[in-house]
Enzyme design. Structure first.
Site, mmCIF file in Angstrom:
data_model
loop_
_atom_site.group_PDB
_atom_site.id
_atom_site.type_symbol
_atom_site.label_atom_id
_atom_site.label_comp_id
_atom_site.label_asym_id
_atom_site.label_seq_id
_atom_site.Cartn_x
_atom_site.Cartn_y
_atom_site.Cartn_z
ATOM 1 N N CYS A 1 0.868 -1.183 0.000
ATOM 2 C CA CYS A 1 0.000 0.000 0.000
ATOM 3 C C CYS A 1 0.902 1.230 0.000
ATOM 4 O O CYS A 1 1.708 1.405 0.924
ATOM 5 C CB CYS A 1 -0.855 -0.041 1.265
ATOM 6 S SG CYS A 1 -1.846 1.435 1.532
ATOM 7 N N CYS B 1 -0.783 3.586 -6.654
ATOM 8 C CA CYS B 1 -1.722 3.049 -5.657
ATOM 9 C C CYS B 1 -1.954 1.601 -6.060
ATOM 10 O O CYS B 1 -2.220 1.317 -7.233
ATOM 11 C CB CYS B 1 -3.042 3.817 -5.675
ATOM 12 S SG CYS B 1 -4.352 3.020 -4.708
HETATM 13 N N1 DGL Z 1 -3.877 0.557 -2.019
HETATM 14 C C1 DGL Z 1 -3.491 1.678 -1.281
HETATM 15 C C2 DGL Z 1 -2.368 2.472 -1.889
HETATM 16 O O1 DGL Z 1 -1.546 1.884 -2.549
HETATM 17 C C3 DGL Z 1 -4.521 2.409 -0.466
HETATM 18 C C4 DGL Z 1 -5.605 3.109 -1.193
HETATM 19 C C5 DGL Z 1 -6.633 3.622 -0.229
HETATM 20 O O2 DGL Z 1 -6.987 2.893 0.694
HETATM 21 O O3 DGL Z 1 -7.072 4.774 -0.413
HETATM 22 O O4 DGL Z 1 -2.240 3.652 -1.691
#
Ligand code: DGL
Length: 274
Positions: free
Chosen positions: A84, A194
């Site tokens: 993440c 993301c």
């Molecule tokens: N998948 C995550 C990222 O890479 C989080 C996205 C989220 O929860 O807003 O930032």
């Protein structure tokens, strides 16, 4: 089902690797990890009850990452992957101060994108928290050079992906609105900053068209994980992937099935605090 230590102790873990995301986004990373390291066991932890992280206070996300680390330590993981970007930019330093385990973190692939770009315009998609972070500022200072790097949030996209809407008109419209200005400005590389966004890769590639390459970090993260793993001796002969969510396990199971992971058990990440 619950994710309390007593329950977990009955399950043979075989030195798993902990993989953490706000929700299903980290599955785009887990896929690459399993492909590169097929003998490894994994514990995937989704903080679905608190997703999305992107618009949340960074202090809140940092605390959630610390709670995740607590569960990983109970599960006796040998390494943590922050799958993440948002949690990585906010919490990786704190987690590293709390554990001696290797912590693999993700940041938007600005360096390779700048190297690849011929038009000298790069578009980076991510959450607002990631894009406004000191980590991204540092990357721009270090590698941006003469390239115009456009930073673009995608409001509403993570929510939709968490609802399983990985195609359809509304998802397309959000992506079109996010991508079009950068593409029109001449971007020839699109960075997915993301981990949720590779789950809508076909849609992104269709909008980007042949003029732009779309890059995401899962293979690079798998390589990095391989490099930092403490020992190859503790791999399992029966590699297991176990899933935990702070949200509804059945809902998460349905999302997994939609992404091709059928007949998978999902445990509830029960917490007494936080
Ligand atoms: N998948 C995550 C990222 O890479 C989080 C996205 C989220 O929860 O807003 O930032």
């Amino acid at each position: 089902m619950d994710g309390s230590p007593g329950m977990i102790a009955e399950i043979e873990t075989g030195d798993p690797i902990g993989v953490f995301d706000s929700g299903i986004g980290g599955l785009s990373i887990l896929r690459a990890l399993r492909t590169r390291l097929p003998q490894e066991s994994f514990c995937y932890l989704a903080d679905s009850a608190h997703a999305p992280y992107g618009e949340r206070d960074p202090g809140f996300v940092e605390e959630r990452a610390c709670r995740a680390l607590e569960l990983f330590l109970k599960l006796k993981v040998k390494c943590v992957v922050l799958a993440c970007n948002t949690a990585s930019v906010v919490a990786s330093q704190r987690l590293r101060s709390l554990t001696s385990l290797p912590v693999v973190a993700i940041e938007p692939a600005i360096k390779p994108a700048v190297q690849m770009s011929r038009s000298r315009v790069v578009l980076v998609l991510g959450t607002s928290t990631t894009l406004s972070s000191a980590s991204v500022e540092k990357l721009l200072q270090a590698y941006g050079g003469d390239v115009r790097v456009l930073l673009q949030a995608c409001p509403g996209l993570v929510e939709r992906i968490e609802q399983g809407q990985i195609s359809g008109r509304a998802t397309h419209d959000i992506l079109e609105a996010a991508l079009r200005p950068g593409l029109d400005a001449g971007a020839d590389v699109v960075v997915l900053g993301c981990t949720h966004f590779p789950l809508v890769m076909p849609e992104i590639v269709a909008i980007a068209g042949p003029q732009a390459r779309v890059i995401e970090p899962s293979d690079a993260i798998a390589l990095q994980l391989e490099r930092v793993l403490p020992s190859r001796s503790a791999v399992s002969h029966h590699p297991l992937v176990r899933y935990f969510t702070s949200g509804d396990p059945l809902r998460f199971q349905r999302l997994l099935a939609m992404l091709g992971e059928k007949e998978t058990e999902v445990l509830f990440w029960k917490q007494t605090e936080g």
